[in-house]
Structures are given as structure tokens and as C-alpha cells.
Enzyme design. Structure first.
Site, PDB file in Angstrom:
ATOM      1  N   TRP A   1      -3.713  -2.040  -1.242  1.00  0.00           N
ATOM      2  CA  TRP A   1      -3.933  -3.172  -2.327  1.00  0.00           C
ATOM      3  C   TRP A   1      -4.187  -3.953  -1.323  1.00  0.00           C
ATOM      4  O   TRP A   1      -3.893  -4.564  -0.094  1.00  0.00           O
ATOM      5  CB  TRP A   1      -2.289  -3.415  -2.527  1.00  0.00           C
ATOM      6  CG  TRP A   1      -2.404  -5.093  -3.860  1.00  0.00           C
ATOM      7  CD1 TRP A   1      -2.334  -5.078  -4.423  1.00  0.00           C
ATOM      8  CD2 TRP A   1      -1.619  -6.253  -3.245  1.00  0.00           C
ATOM      9  NE1 TRP A   1      -3.076  -6.292  -5.149  1.00  0.00           N
ATOM     10  CE2 TRP A   1      -1.867  -7.145  -4.075  1.00  0.00           C
ATOM     11  CE3 TRP A   1      -1.400  -6.607  -1.934  1.00  0.00           C
ATOM     12  CZ2 TRP A   1      -1.665  -8.915  -4.349  1.00  0.00           C
ATOM     13  CZ3 TRP A   1      -0.895  -8.033  -1.626  1.00  0.00           C
ATOM     14  CH2 TRP A   1      -1.465  -8.753  -2.717  1.00  0.00           C
TER      15      TRP A   1
ATOM     16  N   GLU B   1       9.122 -14.684 -19.295  1.00  0.00           N
ATOM     17  CA  GLU B   1       8.841 -12.836 -18.780  1.00  0.00           C
ATOM     18  C   GLU B   1       7.947 -12.715 -19.431  1.00  0.00           C
ATOM     19  O   GLU B   1       6.865 -11.261 -19.981  1.00  0.00           O
ATOM     20  CB  GLU B   1      10.671 -12.406 -18.803  1.00  0.00           C
ATOM     21  CG  GLU B   1      10.534 -10.941 -19.382  1.00  0.00           C
ATOM     22  CD  GLU B   1       9.539 -10.420 -17.581  1.00  0.00           C
ATOM     23  OE1 GLU B   1      10.036 -11.217 -16.654  1.00  0.00           O
ATOM     24  OE2 GLU B   1       9.827  -9.415 -17.408  1.00  0.00           O
TER      25      GLU B   1
ATOM     26  N   GLU C   1       0.015 -10.233 -17.846  1.00  0.00           N
ATOM     27  CA  GLU C   1       0.204  -9.051 -16.214  1.00  0.00           C
ATOM     28  C   GLU C   1      -0.414  -7.820 -17.272  1.00  0.00           C
ATOM     29  O   GLU C   1      -1.182  -7.557 -15.890  1.00  0.00           O
ATOM     30  CB  GLU C   1       1.304  -9.521 -15.705  1.00  0.00           C
ATOM     31  CG  GLU C   1       2.444  -8.164 -16.123  1.00  0.00           C
ATOM     32  CD  GLU C   1       3.712  -8.027 -15.096  1.00  0.00           C
ATOM     33  OE1 GLU C   1       2.936  -7.713 -13.796  1.00  0.00           O
ATOM     34  OE2 GLU C   1       4.764  -8.380 -15.254  1.00  0.00           O
TER      35      GLU C   1
ATOM     36  N   LYS D   1       2.850  -2.834  -7.316  1.00  0.00           N
ATOM     37  CA  LYS D   1       4.120  -2.577  -7.523  1.00  0.00           C
ATOM     38  C   LYS D   1       5.222  -3.661  -6.934  1.00  0.00           C
ATOM     39  O   LYS D   1       6.053  -4.045  -7.731  1.00  0.00           O
ATOM     40  CB  LYS D   1       5.208  -1.188  -7.746  1.00  0.00           C
ATOM     41  CG  LYS D   1       6.345  -1.267  -8.139  1.00  0.00           C
ATOM     42  CD  LYS D   1       6.456  -1.413  -9.161  1.00  0.00           C
ATOM     43  CE  LYS D   1       7.681  -1.902 -10.079  1.00  0.00           C
ATOM     44  NZ  LYS D   1       7.602  -2.261 -11.109  1.00  0.00           N
TER      45      LYS D   1
ATOM     46  N   LYS E   1       5.086 -10.189 -19.228  1.00  0.00           N
ATOM     47  CA  LYS E   1       4.900  -9.288 -19.525  1.00  0.00           C
ATOM     48  C   LYS E   1       3.261  -9.232 -20.146  1.00  0.00           C
ATOM     49  O   LYS E   1       2.348  -8.370 -19.624  1.00  0.00           O
ATOM     50  CB  LYS E   1       5.644  -8.387 -20.457  1.00  0.00           C
ATOM     51  CG  LYS E   1       6.997  -8.568 -19.421  1.00  0.00           C
ATOM     52  CD  LYS E   1       7.413  -7.174 -18.775  1.00  0.00           C
ATOM     53  CE  LYS E   1       6.398  -7.594 -17.431  1.00  0.00           C
ATOM     54  NZ  LYS E   1       7.755  -7.947 -16.486  1.00  0.00           N
TER      55      LYS E   1
ATOM     56  N   ARG F   1       1.277   1.754  -5.854  1.00  0.00           N
ATOM     57  CA  ARG F   1       1.784   0.516  -5.185  1.00  0.00           C
ATOM     58  C   ARG F   1       0.703   0.012  -4.229  1.00  0.00           C
ATOM     59  O   ARG F   1       0.415  -1.315  -4.429  1.00  0.00           O
ATOM     60  CB  ARG F   1       2.332   1.420  -4.026  1.00  0.00           C
ATOM     61  CG  ARG F   1       3.937   1.947  -4.136  1.00  0.00           C
ATOM     62  CD  ARG F   1       4.094   3.104  -2.620  1.00  0.00           C
ATOM     63  NE  ARG F   1       4.385   1.990  -1.631  1.00  0.00           N
ATOM     64  CZ  ARG F   1       5.137   1.250  -1.155  1.00  0.00           C
ATOM     65  NH1 ARG F   1       6.556   1.838  -1.732  1.00  0.00           N
ATOM     66  NH2 ARG F   1       5.440   0.120   0.108  1.00  0.00           N
TER      67      ARG F   1
ATOM     68  N   HIS G   1       6.175 -32.211 -25.170  1.00  0.00           N
ATOM     69  CA  HIS G   1       5.679 -33.121 -24.179  1.00  0.00           C
ATOM     70  C   HIS G   1       3.837 -32.568 -23.718  1.00  0.00           C
ATOM     71  O   HIS G   1       3.785 -32.669 -22.334  1.00  0.00           O
ATOM     72  CB  HIS G   1       6.616 -32.996 -22.661  1.00  0.00           C
ATOM     73  CG  HIS G   1       8.011 -33.692 -23.306  1.00  0.00           C
ATOM     74  ND1 HIS G   1       8.510 -35.190 -23.380  1.00  0.00           N
ATOM     75  CD2 HIS G   1       8.885 -33.089 -23.699  1.00  0.00           C
ATOM     76  CE1 HIS G   1       9.036 -34.897 -23.659  1.00  0.00           C
ATOM     77  NE2 HIS G   1       9.592 -34.258 -24.276  1.00  0.00           N
TER      78      HIS G   1
ATOM     79  N   ASN H   1       0.668  -0.065   6.131  1.00  0.00           N
ATOM     80  CA  ASN H   1       1.553  -1.003   5.273  1.00  0.00           C
ATOM     81  C   ASN H   1       1.932  -2.225   5.952  1.00  0.00           C
ATOM     82  O   ASN H   1       2.753  -2.302   6.431  1.00  0.00           O
ATOM     83  CB  ASN H   1       2.157  -0.345   4.399  1.00  0.00           C
ATOM     84  CG  ASN H   1       3.164  -0.771   2.545  1.00  0.00           C
ATOM     85  OD1 ASN H   1       2.349  -1.777   2.583  1.00  0.00           O
ATOM     86  ND2 ASN H   1       3.807  -0.017   3.124  1.00  0.00           N
ATOM     87  N   GLY H   2       1.313  -3.470   5.648  1.00  0.00           N
ATOM     88  CA  GLY H   2       1.813  -4.196   5.978  1.00  0.00           C
ATOM     89  C   GLY H   2       0.798  -5.660   6.126  1.00  0.00           C
ATOM     90  O   GLY H   2      -0.200  -5.656   5.759  1.00  0.00           O
TER      91      GLY H   2
ATOM     92  N   CYS I   1       0.701  -1.684   0.292  1.00  0.00           N
ATOM     93  CA  CYS I   1       0.323  -0.519   0.530  1.00  0.00           C
ATOM     94  C   CYS I   1       0.893   1.157   0.238  1.00  0.00           C
ATOM     95  O   CYS I   1       2.206   0.889   0.042  1.00  0.00           O
ATOM     96  CB  CYS I   1      -0.882   0.823   1.499  1.00  0.00           C
ATOM     97  SG  CYS I   1      -1.241  -1.426   1.848  1.00  0.00           S
TER      98      CYS I   1
END
Ligand code: AGP
Length: 609
Positions: free
Chosen positions: A75, A481, A488, A604, A485, A27, A504, A101-102, A2
Site C-alpha cells: 500500500w 458509518e 468506501e 485494511k 460503508k 493489507r 443548516h 512494512n511501515g 503492506c
């Protein structure tokens, strides 16, 4: 995670405070809120959704002024992103307001104790237990009540606390989540991260873990959890407002993609002198590295993909045994780590809960920690024995781009450093390696010139309902990666796979409705990739080839092609592949009108588990 913002000083407009909070929106953006103290009363507004919506709701009071305020953008961890769970939260009697935040790990136990004591909870959050505890322990000063309250808490918390009864006080607490105090001429600010302060102050105080600050209009006192006053370390702010702006571009992500060439040059000039690699903050003797045989690597998400590239490099050029795992797995494994082991932890933010936990576990077992991190003063750097700063500058876009290639750069140079220390390369080989490293920024600039073609390809491929990204060897992590990208920021399901694994199982997915990105630069596995492309075409899959200019085989099979320059040493191709796949994801998402800088459900840095 957050974003926390706060202020105490000469009255400022609500609009200015909201603008400060909005610079922390990357954030977390599930809900947001504001609480100010005025004439012995709280003014509190909070709501689900983004800060722009809160600003609209506050339109009638944007010119009102407050001298003491806390703000929050969330968040969601515990409790849906709705109004009652939005911060700030009040204590039972409504005298205390807090932002957090936490994550409070023992909040359920505390909640039931407080309920038995008659407390009425209004939300489903873990945070609300803190506001009630501070209210419960309040006997005249906020800081005394905060001292008592934090004794009860288990977990991580950055807190901003104000009281109606002490309007000239902002009490802040840091334990496991970052908090910075900005020292302005007319007032002091509180922020979770520097981007909120760059246009407001020149001097800051980075709170250390387990510190409580009592900030008033006339002074700032910092104490440890044993109530001993500690020195206040005032530092210059090292980033500018320009660093955290979009420079006229549509999105932070695009700006940060375009910044990569200068980041490569900055890294090279910082860590390479006369063809020798030197890391000023590695804080470990060359003799330690000379004899090292095995290295563990851990990270999350994109940082994990950078670690995967590092694994290939260190195995190939340094004859090392490398064990790589995601932090969320590594932290729980019974790995036989000891004082002779080195763990490399990679993190853009340096605040990712799983990576921090993995590092703490490894340290407990005696391992040495080397972090590759983009944020000086972050929790990860504080936990590490040595670090390599990736100097990418602030990365605001939630989808990591320049930080990723900066982490890769750190691994390329660390590989050369170890090869030099171990005497595995001579001067000429070092020069050849650095010759290609130096080429990276120029080749990436070349790729930017093909932007129009990239947009056209992205438009064509935007119609596919899901994607496979395939690569081999050092380009296999790039497939992962590239898939991350795309998914998301466009929400299109995408999977990165080792091309050799396609037969496979995943080949069952292939049909004409499937986009398949094949990474096939001219390296020792090129022919194998050509065979994979043939297998895909035989099943009507639509292939986007990432190929070298002048390609004569894979290019005849691919439906669309993004050409990349060729290095003397093709192990440098990942830099160019990364940038191509960043731009591809960006233009697909833009074409689909997605929320590129702040994708749904993401933040983030994931500072909670
Ligand atoms: C990257 O695009 C993602 N946003 C995410 O995977 C990120 O890389 C991951 O959360 C790790 O973050 P960190 O580098 O700050 O530790």
C-alpha cells in the site's frame, strides 16, 4: 499498510509462495513482488497491480522451487504504485534484498547522506534507504549489518531481509509493525498477519517490538536491539483456515456481515455470567471505575463511529462526561490528561498508526489505557493497561462490518459493567438490558431474511450520484458509518449528518437526484425525524427509510423502506441499523460491479500516518 511474506526451508514452488502472499492482499494491493535466492543469485520479479497479475507474469516459473524467498504486497506511502517502487528492494551491490512494512520518518536525511556516499537510488521509496544501509554495513553477516542499519532508522518497520551470500538465512525485524514467524515441519514462514499462516503451520512466534530474528533451516534465534538473545515464545495458532476463507460466498465482506449473529453470541457468552459483566483482561480494579467521572475515547474511521455510540451510552447510563475525538486529531491536541484519566482506544487491527500514537501520547501524560481491539498480540494491546478483546475473528474485508458491531457490543457491555460497578442498575434493570442484548443476534438473522428486498432497493438507489445519511441521537453515528460503508466500497460520495443539522446547509443539496437515507426507529426523536423526512420530500429528495415494522408515519413519506424489528429498549436499534446499512452498501457496490473486498486506494489497516 503492506503485507510481508517470506520462507526458508526445503524448496517450495513459487506458486505456493505466491498463494501465501495472496492471503495478505487485503493489507495493500498497489503493487507486489517476489525475490528468491538460487545458486548464489537473486531471482526478482515485481510489478504494479495485484498479485494475480504478478502470478500471470511468473507463469513460466510457477513450478520453480526456492528455499529462501521474500514477498511483498504494497500500500503505497512514499512513491507511486509502479514497478520501481514495488518491493523487494535491493542494496546497491545487489547482494541484499528486503521487504518492508511501515514508514521511515528520517528517510530523506538518510537518502541524501547515502547519495553523497555515491549510492544510486532506483526508487522514490523510503524503504530503499534500508537496503542500502544494510549493504553499507554488511561485513559478513546479515544480522550484524541489520543491527547497524536499524540504529540509523526513525519510524516503524517490519523487515524481511535475505542475502545472496547467506542463502540459509532469513533475518526479520519488528519495530512498530507486526511480524509473525510460522514454524512448519519442512520450513519456516514469515508473515505480517495470521491469515497467511493458518493453512501452513500450527505453531507461531509473534515477534515483539524491537526484536531481530535470525531464521535458518535448523533454528530460529531472537535478539533484542541490544543484541541480547531472548526467549522464543512459541504459541499455537488460534485461527483456522476456515476462519479466513469466504465460505463459498462472493466476498469476505458478505461473509463477515453474516457472521455477526454468532459474534454477538460469542461476546455475550464470554463476558456475561449470571447477569454480571466481567472482562478478564480489563486489568483495572472495580474501585478505579467506581469513582471515574470522565472518559476519553479515540479511534479512526469505523472504530471512531463505534466510539461515538459508546459516548451516547456512557453519558446516558453512567452519567459520565465523555470526550471523543478521532485519533489523528486527538494525538496532536494539548489535552490536559493525567493519571486520573482513562482513555479508551478502539481499533480492529490494533495497528492503526494514529491511534497508537494517540495512546502513546496519553500514556506519556500518565493516563490509563483501555483498548477495545480485535487482534490479540497487536501493538495496541501491548501498549494498553487493559483490553477488551472483541472476538470477532479475522476481518479480511477492508470495509469493517463484524468488527464494528463487535466494538459496539463491547461498549454496550462496558456500559452495563460500569452501571453495575457504580450501583446505578439493580438486578432487574441488568436483566432487562441483557434481554435486549440477547435479542440482537435473532433480530439480525430476521434482517437477513429480507435480503431479496434489500437487493431490489439497492438496485433502485444505485443510480443516485450522491447520498446523505441522516440520524439523530445514538443513530447519528450510524448515519456516519452508513455513509462511510457506501463511499468506501462503491466510491459514491456520501455524507453522514446529524438530521437536526440538515437545515443548516445540507438541505441545499436535496433534489430528485439525491438519495437520502433516514434512520428513524421509534425512539424519543422519531417525530423530529418525521419532520426531517417531510422537509426532504418537499424538495423532491428520494428517501430510503430505516423504520420499525408497523411504522405508520415515516413509512407514508418514504420512497423505499427497510423495516427493522423493535426492541423494548430502542437504544439497541444501532445494531440493526448497522447491519441494514452494511447490506445496503454491499448490494449497491455489487450492483455497480465494484471491487468490494479491496476497494481502490484503501488497505485494511492504516499503519502509516
Ligand atoms: C472501515 O470500514 C475502514 N476500513 C476504516 O475506517 C477503519 O475502520 C479504520 O482505518 C480504523 O481501523 P482499525 O479499526 O484497525 O484501527
Amino acid at each position: 499498510m503492506c503485507g510481508i511474506f517470506g520462507y526458508i526451508g526445503k524448496n517450495v514452488k513459487v506458486s505456493a509462495l505466491i498463494d501465501g502472499l495472496s492471503r495478505l492482499e487485503y493489507r495493500g494491493y498497489d503493487s507486489c513482488g517476489f525475490a528468491g535466492v538460487h545458486q548464489g543469485r537473486f531471482f526478482l520479479r515485481k510489478r504494479p497491480g495485484k498479485i494475480a497479475q504478478l502470478k500471470k507474469e511468473l507463469k513460466p516459473v510457477l513450478n520453480n522451487q526456492f528455499g529462501t524467498a521474500i514477498l511483498h504486497t504494497r500500500w503505497a506511502t512514499h512513491g507511486e504504485p509502479n514497478k520501481k517502487n514495488a518491493h523487494p528492494h535491493l542494496g546497491g551491490a545487489g547482494n541484499i534484498a528486503i521487504v518492508h512494512n511501515g514508514i521511515i520518518e528520517n528517510y530523506m536525511k538518510l537518502r541524501s547522506i547515502l547519495i553523497q556516499e555515491g549510492v544510486k537510488f532506483l526508487s522514490d521509496t523510503d524503504t530503499e534507504v534500508i537496503s542500502h544501509l544494510i549493504e553499507k554495513f554488511y561485513k559478513g553477516t546479515i544480522e550484524e549489518a541489520v543491527y547497524e542499519a536499524v540504529k540509523e532508522l526513525k519510524g516503524s518497520y517490519a523487515l524481511g531481509v535475505i542475502s545472496k551470500r547467506e542463502p540459509d538465512k532469513l533475518v526479520v525485524v519488528r519495530k512498530g509493525s507486526p511480524l509473525i514467524i510460522g514454524l512448519g515441519k519442512d520450513g519456516k514462514f514469515l508473515a505480517s498477519d495470521l491469515p497467511a499462516l493458518t493453512s501452513l503451520v500450527k505453531k507461531v512466534v509473534h515477534l515483539e517490538d524491537e526484536q531481530i530474528a535470525v531464521v535458518s533451516r535448523c533454528d530460529t534465534k531472537v535478539f533484542n536491539f541490544q543484541r541480547e538473545q531472548v526467549d522464543v515464545k512459541i504459541e499455537d495458532i488460534i485461527i483456522t483456515a476456515e476462519d479466513t476463507g469466504k465460505k463459498g460466498l462472493a466476498h469476505f465482506m458478505l461473509k463477515e456481515i453474516y457472521e455477526q449473529p454468532q459474534v454477538f453470541k460469542r461476546i455475550q457468552s464470554l463476558y456475561v455470567k449470571n447477569n454480571r459483566v466481567c472482562f478478564p483482561n480489563i486489568n483495572m480494579k472495580e474501585s478505579y471505575f467506581k469513582n471515574i467521572k470522565k472518559i476519553y475515547i479515540t479511534a479512526c474511521g469505523t472504530a471512531y463511529h463505534a466510539g461515538y455510540v459508546g459516548k451516547y451510552l456512557l453519558e446516558k447510563y453512567c452519567n459520565l462526561d465523555i470526550e471523543l475525538d478521532t485519533s489523528s486529531e486527538f494525538r496532536y491536541r494539548k489535552v490536559n490528561l493525567g493519571k486520573d484519566n482513562l482513555l479508551i482506544a478502539i481499533s480492529q487491527s490494533g495497528e492503526t498508526a494514529d491511534t497508537l500514537a494517540a495512546v502513546k501520547e496519553a500514556k506519556k501524560k500518565g493516563a490509563k489505557i483501555l483498548s477495545i481491539c480485535n487482534v490479540l498480540g497487536s501493538s495496541l494491546i501491548k501498549e494498553s493497561h487493559g483490553f477488551i478483546h472483541t472476538v470477532a475473528g479475522p476481518e479480511i474485508g477492508v470495509a469493517s462490518t463484524k468488527a464494528y458491531t463487535a466494538q459496539m457490543s463491547a461498549f454496550y457491555l462496558f456500559t452495563l459493567y460500569l452501571s453495575q460497578v457504580k450501583g446505578l442498575v439493580d438486578e432487574k434493570q441488568s436483566q432487562e438490558f441483557l434481554f435486549d442484548f440477547e435479542k440482537v443476534s435473532q433480530y439480525v438473522e430476521d434482517i437477513f431474511k429480507d435480503d431479496k428486498k434489500m437487493k431490489k432497493i439497492a438496485r433502485k438507489f444505485s443510480r443516485f450520484g450522491c447520498f446523505l445519511f441522516l440520524g439523530r441521537g445514538i443513530n447519528y453515528p450510524l448515519a456516519m458509518e452508513g455513509a462511510l460503508k457506501l463511499k468506501e466500497i462503491s466510491y459514491i460520495p456520501a455524507e453522514g449528518y446529524a438530521a437536526g443539522e440538515m437545515k443548516h446547509g445540507p438541505i441545499a443539496l436535496i433534489d430528485e437526484y439525491r438519495g437520502v437515507v433516514c434512520i428513524a426507529p421509534k425512539d424519543e426523536l422519531y417525530e423530529k425525524m418525521v419532520s426531517n423526512i417531510q422537509e426532504i420530500k418537499a424538495r423532491k429528495g428520494k428517501v430510503l427509510g430505516i423504520l420499525n415494522r408497523g411504522d405508520t408515519e415515516a413509512s407514508t413519506l418514504s420512497d423505499e423502506i427497510i423495516y427493522i424489528p423493535e426492541f423494548k429498549n430502542q437504544d439497541f436499534a444501532p445494531f440493526l441499523v448497522a447491519v441494514c446499512l452494511q447490506l445496503f452498501a454491499y448490494h449497491v457496490a455489487k450492483n455497480l460491479k465494484c471491487e468490494i473486498d479491496q476497494p481502490r486506494n484503501l488497505a485494511k489497516s492504516v499503519t502509516v500516518e
